[in-house]
Motif scaffolding. Sequence first.
Motif: not given
Lengths: 356, 283
Positions: A42, A71-72, A90, A93
């Motif tokens: 992330n 991902t974000s 996650w 991250t």
Amino acid sequence: MTILTNRRGLLRAAGGIATAGLPLPAFAQGSPPPKPDRIVVNASGGGMATQLRRSYFAEFERLHGIRVVDTSPVDFGKLRAMVTSGNPEWTVTEIGGQDVDRAKELNLLEPIDTSIVDLSRYPAAGRNSHAFIGSAYSTVLGFRSDVFRDGSHPKGWAEFWDVRRFPGARSLRNHPVDNLEFALLADGVPMDQIYPIDMDRAFRKLDEIRPHISVWWSTGAQPAQMLVDREVVLATGWNGRFFELARRNAPVGSEFMQGSLKSSAYGIPRGTRQAYWGQQLFQVMTNPRLQAMYATELSYAGLHPDTASFVAEDIRPLLPTAPVNLERQFWLNVGWWTENGARAQERWNRWMLQRG
Amino acid sequence: MSSPGDSRRTTARRRETALFLLAVPALLLLGIIFAWPVLRLLAMSVEDGTLANFEKATLDELYLYVLFDSVKIAAMVMAICLLVAYPVAFWLSRAGRWGVALGMFALLLPFWTSVLVRTYAWLVLLGRNGVVNRWLRDAGLIDAPLPLLHNTSGVLIGMVHVLLPYMVFPIYASLLRIDPDLSRAAEGLGAPAWRSFLRVTFPLSLPGVSAGCALVFVLSLGFFITPALLGGGRVIMVSMLIEQQVREFLDWPFAAALSTVLLVATLAIYALIGRITRGARHA
């Protein structure tokens, strides 16, 4: 919003650098845990995600045969909720620089395993027991280079505050971080004596510039866009945003003088199942060649001492970690903000609501 | 022996039960994903055993001011939406097939675009050197650029744009439900068109107006990205303060107290809107 959340470069420029991955030393003792088919990373998203993938993720996938899913956005509240729920989605991250200490305090992160992640050549600022320092960035002064020609732009915050010598609309971030520091520097406080911040003095100085701030920005894309649109002629912003504009030949320049340096950190949420492979990803991210590739596209340079030597010479002066820039800037004191952030923010909110 | 009336009543009751069973999955879902977390949130705000968080959220002038400002902006957005949406809905309810198709397309297209993208589009349009100001200047209507952005007017424009469909559709739906013979009858009895509208059509469309107002108002109160970007930092909504507490300072109990205050205020105003429109219908 945390400092880092919206620092998304929008670079799409195709770099011509070949991925020259170095083989990894086998530090791990015994046999590694079974390979999952994917890990989840992330980060801030946008152009940054593209470059993370091109440099580090591609190399990790090639070396270990494990897919990296990204991902974000970066969200500290979500990290906490995930760890508390006991099932972090996650593997790794990104964490806002000022959140690292708090994350450690709240026991949200797995410690960095230095038997896998080789930090032996890293500077002290790049070693943290629970966070991997991915790169450094800086809040700097951006300006319209067609309004302030041939180096006639303000250098440092006293000049940014000088509206008579440097007229025109300005923009600052709608956040106390950086702005309190800049106000003190504008008021003549030397760079090494900013902390602990004298808030009364900082806000008094901010009162002076307030009528000349036409926009208080809230996302990283705003200052860059406003300079391009000539909505303002001077703005603070993250160096990568201005770097990107310069590469696209937009009439926007940036000044590192008295910039506010911070580090961009990554952590492994406590309790995540693939922690071992998160450590392996960090090891890939220490590779100076890959760091150079990343820095060339985004100007966010990793802290391996060899990284600069792999970056093209014309790019080097635009990196916040270039020696000539390092000595003109200060490191944001994360400890002070961890302790006083909430109080400063509340005062900032009150100050913003004063009319006039 | 039961009388036929009794058995009819039993059948009716049985049908009611059966119908209620149909709603059970939805109620369960709402209970689990909405009511329960809301209760947990309430509990979190008094976690420390005192009402200190509520005291701060309701007595501190900063939070009071922001709450008041948020309600004011939500009310303004609601009023502007109503003024703009009613004529559109009215036209749609009277338009032919192609008119409806065109109107729906125009309304739904922005509806399906990301709020963030639309907000940035407004930045380009309304800026000091933006499209609107350039046109006005080229047309000789203004000398200096109008301050359309980075203030309350920018926030209002952006929010009305996002929320307009929520007002148009309920009003359109309730206008469609009105029997066209009613206004024809009114006109047949000699009422001019404006009076037939005022005395027949408009009162009958009030349920739609009420629903639209409530929707827009409630959604406005929670707005976050649009005021942050178009307000230039000068407009602070409660939701922005809640976000700060949740994400940046991890003071979840205080965020919970702020959310509860916002929820109560929303429910109160929601009830008020219902009462006003019901009152108007009976007048």
